[in-house]
Scaffold this active site. Sequence first.
Site, PDB file in Angstrom:
ATOM      1  N   ASP A  46       0.818  -1.216   0.000  1.00  0.00           N
ATOM      2  CA  ASP A  46       0.000   0.000   0.000  1.00  0.00           C
ATOM      3  C   ASP A  46       0.847   1.260   0.000  1.00  0.00           C
ATOM      4  O   ASP A  46       0.489   2.264  -0.627  1.00  0.00           O
ATOM      5  CB  ASP A  46      -0.928   0.019   1.222  1.00  0.00           C
ATOM      6  CG  ASP A  46      -2.042  -1.005   1.119  1.00  0.00           C
ATOM      7  OD1 ASP A  46      -2.211  -1.573   0.018  1.00  0.00           O
ATOM      8  OD2 ASP A  46      -2.739  -1.245   2.120  1.00  0.00           O
ATOM      9  N   PHE A  47       1.966   1.228   0.708  1.00  0.00           N
ATOM     10  CA  PHE A  47       2.817   2.413   0.795  1.00  0.00           C
ATOM     11  C   PHE A  47       3.348   2.809  -0.587  1.00  0.00           C
ATOM     12  O   PHE A  47       3.323   3.991  -0.960  1.00  0.00           O
ATOM     13  CB  PHE A  47       3.977   2.151   1.755  1.00  0.00           C
ATOM     14  CG  PHE A  47       4.927   3.316   1.878  1.00  0.00           C
ATOM     15  CD1 PHE A  47       4.618   4.389   2.706  1.00  0.00           C
ATOM     16  CD2 PHE A  47       6.115   3.340   1.159  1.00  0.00           C
ATOM     17  CE1 PHE A  47       5.479   5.474   2.811  1.00  0.00           C
ATOM     18  CE2 PHE A  47       6.980   4.418   1.262  1.00  0.00           C
ATOM     19  CZ  PHE A  47       6.670   5.487   2.092  1.00  0.00           C
ATOM     20  N   SER A  79     -34.684  -8.028 -17.922  1.00  0.00           N
ATOM     21  CA  SER A  79     -34.520  -8.958 -16.804  1.00  0.00           C
ATOM     22  C   SER A  79     -34.646 -10.379 -17.344  1.00  0.00           C
ATOM     23  O   SER A  79     -35.177 -10.591 -18.439  1.00  0.00           O
ATOM     24  CB  SER A  79     -35.573  -8.699 -15.732  1.00  0.00           C
ATOM     25  OG  SER A  79     -36.869  -8.831 -16.279  1.00  0.00           O
ATOM     26  N   LYS A 132     -25.339 -16.192 -10.442  1.00  0.00           N
ATOM     27  CA  LYS A 132     -26.256 -15.046 -10.453  1.00  0.00           C
ATOM     28  C   LYS A 132     -25.960 -14.214  -9.204  1.00  0.00           C
ATOM     29  O   LYS A 132     -26.490 -14.457  -8.126  1.00  0.00           O
ATOM     30  CB  LYS A 132     -27.716 -15.481 -10.479  1.00  0.00           C
ATOM     31  CG  LYS A 132     -28.679 -14.322 -10.670  1.00  0.00           C
ATOM     32  CD  LYS A 132     -30.128 -14.793 -10.755  1.00  0.00           C
ATOM     33  CE  LYS A 132     -31.048 -13.617 -11.048  1.00  0.00           C
ATOM     34  NZ  LYS A 132     -30.980 -12.573 -10.017  1.00  0.00           N
ATOM     35  N   CYS A 190     -19.367   0.260  29.297  1.00  0.00           N
ATOM     36  CA  CYS A 190     -19.553  -1.131  28.887  1.00  0.00           C
ATOM     37  C   CYS A 190     -18.588  -1.474  27.753  1.00  0.00           C
ATOM     38  O   CYS A 190     -18.592  -0.796  26.716  1.00  0.00           O
ATOM     39  CB  CYS A 190     -20.992  -1.359  28.432  1.00  0.00           C
ATOM     40  SG  CYS A 190     -21.299  -3.039  27.846  1.00  0.00           S
TER      41      CYS A 190
END
Length: 665
Positions: A34-35, A83, A116, A429
């Site tokens: 990442d760096f 669809s 799907k 808590c």
Amino acid sequence: MNLELVTKRIEELRKKIEYHNHKYYVEDQPEINDFEYDKMLRELEKLEQQYPQLVTSDSPTQRVGGKPIEGFETVVHQIPMQSLSDVFDEQELFDFDNRVRTAIAPQQVEYVVELKIDGLSVSLEYENGVFVRGSTRGDGIVGEDVTQNLRTIKSIPLRLKESIPFLEVRGEVFISRDNFIKLNEQREALEEPVFANPRNAAAGSLRQLDPKVTVGRKLDIYIFNIQQVQGAELETHTETLEYLKHQSFKVSPTYNVFHDIAQVHQEIVRLGEERGTLPFEIDGAVVKVNSLRQREMLGSTSKSPRWAAAYKFPAEKKETVIKDIFVQVGRTGALTPNAVLEPVRLAGSTVSRATLHNIDYIRQKDIRIGDTVIVQKAGDIIPEVVEVVIDKRNGDEKEFSMPEQCPECGAPVTREEGEAVTRCTGIECPAQLLRNIIHFASRDAMNIDGLGPAIIEQLLEKGLIKGAADLYYLNFEDLVNMERMGKKSAQNLLDAIEKTKDSDLSRLIFAFGIRLIGQRAAKLLADHFGSLDGLKEASVEQISSIHEIGDKMAQSAVNFFMQEQSIDTIEKLKAAGVNMESKNKKERKDNRFEGFTFVLTGTLSKYNRSQATEIIENYGGKVSGSVSKKTTYVLAGEEAGSKLDKAAKLGVKVISEQGFEEMTK
């Protein structure tokens, strides 16, 4: 650096960043950490800021940018986004096959079977290899332009590997199971409504008016179809998927070709058995004719193509036994009963626990410890008990009751009238610390600038804080060694925390997160009592005498200040130097109206309503909006209305403005 060298470097950085985007988000095979990635991106951002004329729409820096929009523009789809027809069992699948073979006889048929994915269908359009527009399916004919939000999805290429005149593809935007769970945990911690399922989360995230919100949701996409293309000749669906893969798209993860419908059904069964092991949610399998020429022959109805069908998986249910019921405390303090089950294989994974939601759910279904029950996965993710098999009871089953103390911290639990949820009331808590501290530091509470959920989470994980009061005891060494926290950031955060010590008492009261006490109530309490000590010592009657503060709110406040956890937190805050006094403290003249309730009606000549209310409260009284048996006086001005009739009916004394003045001399 001259313009030619800058242009060359910008192009080089863009290609490298997109390459690594593809390796990470599409192939799941990152080559750099990442760096290194962030370093390249920052260099590109800096160069584009210095040379804005070189910024292009397909630059990786443009994935998130711009201001929130007011609304989405509509898009008319050139190729309708139809669809699929649903089939629910083996016979309906065989009927579909029969219709296909009859229509194209005597040709042979190849079928492609894909997952799907349960998400949101979108269209992506590319001109000369560059992503120019993305839209939702809508009603299949008209959708919404969500281009800016789609740019935030890093598995969508902003530029194709090979430029062609035009390409429109269709894909399914989704959110992974892990990211869905994390998103709901974050929303729960911020007391925002959680999403019912990953599909709703994906749809809601894609339709955000601010792309910066969308990018935080970590959406993903699989491309499953070419709608139209110019510049490529393709003959089969599998060829189109390979072509899309070559053009840097993330395509359907599983697709296999079959010549026999029985083999197709076997593949669907296999996918159904493995659905629980997938990192994303599916609700079935899609069967498509492979040949594009045969698809043209088969055509479509007004709603669906005749060359494809969606086999929908039913929710898998299994029978098992509840061995015990335990209570889990969530980040908002909600106590959720959970069943310990005899392990059972369900939707691809072994299930040994199931949520029972709340005590009303348990009572409604008459669930007992020892019961034989039917379980399923809600949204294919969260196991839940559907029903009890009453016939299998033997009399040894035990009823369950919710605990009176929190199992995590021992604080009293409460259930408000009209609510199904039982909650822990402890401010310290452990189960709800993250949520409590996020609220404590939020803008409307103590407003600690720079202290977001991610930093709070780190502080808790490292054991640097165990409650909100501990924020005021952090030091530079604690913070500077944290991830992504440099010296300047650490000092800025300490300065921000120190600054809030001088906040008004109303902010502190609201920051405690007392049930039913919002910003307005916190201000009323601070102004009325003047100090936290004064509020702590007040009775339910004294608190409820304040206009706008009801009995339940008063009881909630009294309960809060009686708890050991609350006392401990307040003492720590006091020792740290946090202000405990109201800056709007109003000294009472005297208590002549103590216990009196006034109702104002009509037009007063010497005061407006707020001025009259202030006078009454300065003498210890309160003002109500309606006449009742508890009303002491009705103060009537000119053109007084129906409140006079009600006062007469109840025998409440009516006073004039002159009479009121006499009472306040």
